[in-house]
Design an enzyme around this catalytic site. Structure first.
Site, mmCIF file in Angstrom:
data_model
loop_
_atom_site.group_PDB
_atom_site.id
_atom_site.type_symbol
_atom_site.label_atom_id
_atom_site.label_comp_id
_atom_site.label_asym_id
_atom_site.label_seq_id
_atom_site.Cartn_x
_atom_site.Cartn_y
_atom_site.Cartn_z
ATOM 1 N N LYS B 91 46.163 27.054 35.788
ATOM 2 C CA LYS B 91 47.041 26.155 36.543
ATOM 3 C C LYS B 91 48.513 26.347 36.203
ATOM 4 O O LYS B 91 49.384 26.124 37.038
ATOM 5 C CB LYS B 91 46.645 24.698 36.292
ATOM 6 C CG LYS B 91 45.269 24.325 36.824
ATOM 7 C CD LYS B 91 45.249 24.265 38.340
ATOM 8 C CE LYS B 91 43.904 23.800 38.870
ATOM 9 N NZ LYS B 91 43.791 23.992 40.332
ATOM 10 N N GLU B 113 49.295 15.990 42.307
ATOM 11 C CA GLU B 113 48.024 15.281 42.344
ATOM 12 C C GLU B 113 47.145 15.932 41.292
ATOM 13 O O GLU B 113 47.354 17.090 40.938
ATOM 14 C CB GLU B 113 47.370 15.409 43.729
ATOM 15 C CG GLU B 113 46.615 16.724 43.981
ATOM 16 C CD GLU B 113 47.513 17.946 44.025
ATOM 17 O OE1 GLU B 113 48.702 17.805 44.361
ATOM 18 O OE2 GLU B 113 47.017 19.052 43.720
ATOM 19 N N SER B 379 38.511 30.830 34.250
ATOM 20 C CA SER B 379 39.749 30.153 34.672
ATOM 21 C C SER B 379 40.307 29.161 33.666
ATOM 22 O O SER B 379 41.497 28.881 33.657
ATOM 23 C CB SER B 379 39.510 29.445 36.003
ATOM 24 O OG SER B 379 38.405 28.572 35.902
#
Lengths: 268, 405
Positions: B91, B113, B379
């Site tokens: 991210k 969000e 990830s």
């Protein structure tokens, strides 16, 4: 028949099926009697991006009662049978229209006596095919402009049919205590480009605001303020012996909001 | 041949576009214009890479998994270690890119969000790094499930706003973030965490995540002298998967996206959007989504908060529709088993999201030959999931004991 209307316009908004379909019909009749020129009938949606908490709650109530897009359209047919004669605009988000099928949607809306369609999450660039389809069925797609539209205003206004909906300020639907100081300039700019009446909505909730706005535009849309009133009256509206009085109270409230439009204009 | 996507309307084939209120059209056009300038600006790219190197620790390693490979007796398994990024997941790549773009546009207030809190933490982190304000919308249900990440965001100086609409999870947090943006678009920048939302977000987030695949391609070639046979990544909104797949789209490599099958794709409790969803509009984009016959959006379910989303990035919908990427799914139980397997064989605790990719990769590798290779996009890391795992495993144990009795 094309949607033709004479300003000044009082355009109330209520949600189909909030709190029940029967009540919605009574409210529509009351609004017509209170002087509504056009009724905006909201179709409840699970994820209403353009709406604030008041209309979100109304949508949730209506969805809990089993309201769907086809039922909301059929509700217009019922309203016609019960004597609602003013033009009715269906206000719906795009996804339910897609699932029903765009063509079926317009066919059903036409069959049930709707007069136009407003899709808040279908901006100008995405609206071409739907706009054409609407024309074919005689149901204009109402266009919206916002304070951020700027250089887009001209393009959007040139395609507007029925009336042009001006979003008063940044943000979602909902009662606002104050409207932006620049609203007058914005509305004048929009009117300069528009060949159809210009109505302003989002946040309009007092007769004072309506009186001020009628000087600079051709009408007002009142949504959350009325929906809030329905919410307050919801229990009484569902009790057979109290419904009539509650509907009358709702009508009186709507009439108070429409009243400034009926007084002579001070400066135009 | 894959079309050059998205086109000028933000469409990936039939998917994508901009289905938003008129108020957001100008802000989107401004972002699009600035993004195009930034992507063509060598100094912007250098700044982005520099921050990811010195602040986040890129390039992330490509790790061979010898024990897992041996255990399965099939293809050689490699891991792209996005779990080793600062803040624990891919991210941050996107958060750094978008913060740099916000800075370029003179915006100092970020909106984000978050579901599990990984994107919220990444947004709060870059806000601190760049001296910006950050407001994070998070569903009340997720706040309860992810207490630690909420505290982490607050430590980093972000304001966390609980969202009580709908089912109080990621979908609702995204709705509320968009509503807040509509009201504050004059001075706020909306930092979306995945390849979802209206154009240009799916393209922008892809461009800020493709560094995963670009690095992996170079590392893999250096190590194996060829490209991997299969690449596997998990798909919620799909940003790590797009980031990994994109540089390989034109190559002869099998690409497999893994959605969350929750309690099973034949139950109502899953988040397998491409596998089970239908075409529609969610959060401003035409894509596949989970919805009822009247177009009301359904609540998804997955043990993994990061995959618990009823839509999917429009580029994934497109890649599925043309058959370039195969989308499969893994259940909660399969993901949990893979989580344990990777931890025990390699000493790497994956995020429960990434464990979905591991589960599918394990299945594929078993049936392949030892001279073939599988690359998994790992990830994120699983520290955040340890509590969930404890609860899940002790509940399972309880069930097993009850079954024996």
């Amino acid at each position: 028949m094309p949607l033709s209307v004479n300003p000044p316009l009082f355009i109330p908004f209520i949600v189909a099926g909030d709190p029940t379909t029967d009540v919605t019909i009574d409210l529509a009749l009351a609004l017509e009697e209170a002087g509504a020129d056009i009724l905006e009938l909201g179709v409840p949606y699970s994820d209403p991006l353009a709406d604030g908490p008041t209309i979100q709650r109304a949508a949730a109530r209506a969805l809990d009662g089993g309201m769907t897009l086809p039922k909301a359209i059929q509700l217009i047919g019922e309203m016609r049978k019960k004597g609602v004669n003013i033009p009715i605009i269906l206000f719906t988000y795009y996804n339910p229209v897609l699932q029903l099928g765009e063509e079926s949607f317009f066919a059903l809306a036409q069959e049930n006596g709707a007069d136009g369609v407003l899709i808040p999450d279908l901006p100008f660039e995405e609206s071409g095919p739907i706009r054409e389809l609407g024309e074919r069925f005689g149901l204009p797609l109402i266009s919206l402009v916002a304070p951020t539209s700027k250089q887009r205003i001209e393009r959007i206004a040139s395609a507007a049919k029925g009336f042009l909906y001006c979003v008063s300020s940044l943000g979602v639907t909902g009662v606002r205590e104050t409207l932006p100081e620049t609203l007058g300039d914005f509305l004048r700019e929009v009117k300069r480009h528009s060949r159809v009446p210009v109505a302003v909505g989002f946040g309009i909730s007092t007769p004072g605001q309506v009186a001020m706005l009628k000087e600079v535009c051709d009408g007002v849309v009142v949504g959350s303020a009325l929906v809030q009133k329905v919410e307050q009256l919801a229990l009484r509206l569902q009790k057979p012996d109290e419904r009539e009085a509650a509907v009358a109270e709702f009508a009186a409230y709507a009439r108070s909001l429409a009243a400034p439009l009926r007084e002579p204009c001070s400066s135009r | 041949m894959i079309e050059c996507v998205p086109n000028e309307y933000g469409r990936f084939g039939d998917f994508g576009g901009k289905f938003v209120p008129e108020t957001l059209m100008l802000p989107l056009e401004e972002i699009e214009a600035e993004l195009d300038k930034a992507l063509a600006d060598e100094s912007f790219k250098q700044e982005y890479i520099r921050i990811l190197q010195h602040y986040s620790g890129r390039p992330t390693p490509l790790t061979f998994a010898p024990n897992l490979t041996q255990r399965l007796g099939g293809a050689k398994i490699y891991l792209k270690r996005e779990d080793l990024n600062h803040t624990g997941a891919h991210k941050i790549n996107n958060a750094v890119g978008q913060a740099l773009l916000a800075k370029r546009m003179g915006k100092k207030k970020l909106i984000a969000e978050t579901g599990a809190g990984q994107h919220g933490v990444a947004a709060a982190t870059v806000a601190a790094h760049f001296g910006m304000d950050c407001i994070v919308f998070m569903g009340e249900e997720d706040i309860k499930r992810q207490e630690l990440n909420v505290f982490r965001m607050k430590l980093l100086g972000a304001e966390v706003v609980p969202v009580s609409s709908g089912n109080r999870t990621l979908k609702d947090a995204t709705n509320e973030a968009i509503r807040y943006w509509v009201a504050h678009c004059d001075d706020h920048f909306y930092m979306i965490g995945s390849v979802v939302g209206p154009h240009p977000y799916p393209k922008m987030v892809r461009e800020f995540q493709r560094i995963i695949g670009d690095e992996a391609k170079e590392q893999f070639l250096a190590r194996e002298g060829k490209l991997p046979d299969v690449i596997v990544a998990c798909v919620g909104g799909g940003s790590n998967a797009i980031g990994m797949f994109y540089p390989f789209l034109q190559d002869d490599v099998r690409l497999v996206g893994v959605e969350a099958a929750g309690k099973g794709i034949d139950t109502p409790h899953h988040a397998a959007t491409i596998t089970k969803g239908t075409k529609g509009v969610i959060h401003g984009a035409m894509t596949y989504l989970l919805q009822d016959e009247y177009g009301q959006i359904l609540e998804p379910y997955s043990i993994s908060a990061g995959l618990d989303y009823p839509g999917v990035g429009p580029e994934h919908a497109y890649l599925a529709s043309i058959g370039r990427v195969r989308y499969e799914s893994a259940t909660d139980d399969e993901a949990v088993a893979a989580f344990q397997l990777l931890a025990q064989t390699e000493g790497i605790i994956p995020a429960i999201e990434s464990a979905h990719a591991v589960a599918k990769a394990v299945e594929l590798a078993r049936g392949m030959s030892p001279d073939e290779t599988v690359l998994i996009c790992l990830s994120g890391r699983g520290d955040k999931d340890v509590q969930t795992m404890m609860r899940h495993l002790s509940a399972k144990e309880g069930e097993d004991i009850a079954a024996v009795r």
